[in-house]
Motif scaffolding. Sequence first.
Motif, PDB file in Angstrom:
ATOM      1  N   SER A 114      33.244  33.066  42.111  1.00  0.00           N
ATOM      2  CA  SER A 114      34.530  33.740  41.833  1.00  0.00           C
ATOM      3  C   SER A 114      35.569  33.445  42.893  1.00  0.00           C
ATOM      4  O   SER A 114      36.419  34.283  43.154  1.00  0.00           O
ATOM      5  CB  SER A 114      34.370  35.264  41.763  1.00  0.00           C
ATOM      6  N   SER A 115      35.496  32.288  43.521  1.00  0.00           N
ATOM      7  CA  SER A 115      36.497  31.983  44.532  1.00  0.00           C
ATOM      8  C   SER A 115      36.906  30.515  44.452  1.00  0.00           C
ATOM      9  O   SER A 115      36.109  29.621  44.764  1.00  0.00           O
ATOM     10  CB  SER A 115      35.940  32.290  45.931  1.00  0.00           C
TER      11      SER A 115
ATOM     12  N   VAL B 109      41.160  39.332  43.343  1.00  0.00           N
ATOM     13  CA  VAL B 109      42.565  39.550  43.696  1.00  0.00           C
ATOM     14  C   VAL B 109      43.454  39.571  42.446  1.00  0.00           C
ATOM     15  O   VAL B 109      44.513  40.188  42.429  1.00  0.00           O
ATOM     16  CB  VAL B 109      43.061  38.476  44.695  1.00  0.00           C
TER      17      VAL B 109
ATOM     18  N   ARG C  83      37.600  33.383  34.840  1.00  0.00           N
ATOM     19  CA  ARG C  83      38.967  32.903  35.098  1.00  0.00           C
ATOM     20  C   ARG C  83      39.008  31.952  36.293  1.00  0.00           C
ATOM     21  O   ARG C  83      39.823  31.024  36.328  1.00  0.00           O
ATOM     22  CB  ARG C  83      39.945  34.078  35.254  1.00  0.00           C
ATOM     23  N   THR C  84      38.101  32.157  37.271  1.00  0.00           N
ATOM     24  CA  THR C  84      38.082  31.243  38.423  1.00  0.00           C
ATOM     25  C   THR C  84      37.694  29.829  37.979  1.00  0.00           C
ATOM     26  O   THR C  84      38.247  28.844  38.472  1.00  0.00           O
ATOM     27  CB  THR C  84      37.127  31.770  39.518  1.00  0.00           C
TER      28      THR C  84
ATOM     29  N   ASN D 158      40.749  28.369  36.621  1.00  0.00           N
ATOM     30  CA  ASN D 158      41.682  28.036  37.712  1.00  0.00           C
ATOM     31  C   ASN D 158      41.345  26.665  38.302  1.00  0.00           C
ATOM     32  O   ASN D 158      42.211  25.818  38.512  1.00  0.00           O
ATOM     33  CB  ASN D 158      41.598  29.087  38.835  1.00  0.00           C
TER      34      ASN D 158
HETATM   35  N1  ASP Z   1      38.959  34.844  41.924  1.00  0.00           N
HETATM   36  C1  ASP Z   1      40.115  34.102  41.515  1.00  0.00           C
HETATM   37  C2  ASP Z   1      40.135  32.763  42.236  1.00  0.00           C
HETATM   38  O1  ASP Z   1      39.628  32.646  43.324  1.00  0.00           O
HETATM   39  C3  ASP Z   1      41.387  34.867  41.734  1.00  0.00           C
HETATM   40  C4  ASP Z   1      41.387  36.094  40.839  1.00  0.00           C
HETATM   41  O2  ASP Z   1      41.821  35.961  39.684  1.00  0.00           O
HETATM   42  O3  ASP Z   1      40.942  37.168  41.243  1.00  0.00           O
HETATM   43  O4  ASP Z   1      40.649  31.809  41.715  1.00  0.00           O
END
Ligand code: ASP
Length: 482
Positions: free
Chosen positions: A324-325, A407, A440-441, A444
């Motif tokens: 998750s990061s 976050v 979602r990470t 990303n």
């Molecule tokens: N955990 C996500 C990231 O590191 C950020 C988030 O949406 O909380 O990309």
Amino acid sequence: MALPGSKIALHWRILIGLALGIIAGVIINTSWTRDTWAAMGVNSPEVLIKGGKAATDSLKPGNPNEYADLTARIAAHARQANEFVGQLFMRGLKFIAVPIVLFSLVAGVASLNDTRKLGRIGGKTIGIYLCTTALAITIGLLAANLAKPGKSFPEEKRIQLASQSQAAADVKVKSAETERAKSPWKIVLELFPENPFESMAQGKTLQVVVVGLLVGFAITLLPKEQATPLIQFFEGMTSVVIKIVEVILKIAPIAVFSLIVTQIADLGIDVLQSLLLYCLTVVGGLAVMMFLVYPLLLKVFTPVGYGRFFKAISPAQLLAFSSSSSGATMPVTMECVEKRLGVSEDVTSFVIPVGATINMDGTALYQGVAAVFIAQMFNMPLSIVDQLTIVLTATLASIGTAAVPGVGIVMLVIVLESVGLPLEGIAVILGVDRILDMCRTSVNVTGDCMVAAVVAHSENELLAPEQIAASSSRPLDEHPPL
Ligand code: ASP
């Protein structure tokens, strides 16, 4: 000594680690919570959300229920051992994040000798990042308006979930205060470090990018005889750091197993059930982004096909899912994009660190769905102007979102406030935030990789598969066994 399974390709090994981790996590979660709550007399609302953590506390010596359930004790120890392994691995990744950005950027910029090219790469990168983020929120808003996950959400469930996580939600709302207080000028000003060593020590990636650009640029202004040894030094250090990443990648399957065990063991399955439609809407939107939008953009703007793209970047995606990061995943993302996808070092060393910090398509999409879900749940219709406001605020909020776990939901506070939605909604969705954070990470990170390929191809700096094999004498999966 060869690590077990070294003959299987890296992404398969990581996937196997992930699958086994999910199974082990479910076993720990069930033996640790449902079967043992009653026996251990644990019934605080915290346990409903994070069954594991509170249950561990009840096993402290002196507790009358200490030996109440052997399964629970074994499960608690298994969880702790896996947490240790996972954290150790995360430390390794964080350890190399700053050096890899600094060394590779300085080496790249110093040997570039073309500052106009740098400006071009920068402009394209930021422009594409902003467009894909706005597109992602629009997909999120569309998905939530179509699926209507909050329309028939029972009021008693809402009150129950809100009261369970109120305290934790208050903490999130509070942490949004500092972000909210920042003016856009201040955000831009903060890109420029006062003290480069402080930026590095605190792991402020964007500031480290600025330091790397400045030092690299300054080297290009030096006489050749002075510049050459410096460039060789930074190139040498980049190779050293890449070697460390390769070693870290070797143990990634085991680490992914441990990271995922801990996550699943702590997951509140009950909360997941009651918010199922909301979760499915977020995951559905993310899947559209990852499996349709990105491959389509790649097809239009690059020669990279579906299979090549996902095969190259899957280690980074799976690691992002488990950790998750996107910040911690960054060294692995850089390695995958450069060595497996064939993006040049110049483009990788700029596009990926910047993307890890400012490009959060998955987070933005999630914020879009969450905002509409909360509006539907509280029966507060959102006008078109409100939805456009969400697109704008969530794009800006996702830029400001730090690349660490959890976050996105803090920045959601700012999005909700922009259209006057009740912050109580945060407490309702908090219980399932971690699982959505994992998904979602991954998006990303996938978005960063897609943009790296597009920018590289536009600069004629994307290798064809045959060139990747030829350019690296020892491609990643064929390194001598450890
Ligand atoms: N955990 C996500 C990231 O590191 C950020 C988030 O949406 O909380 O990309």
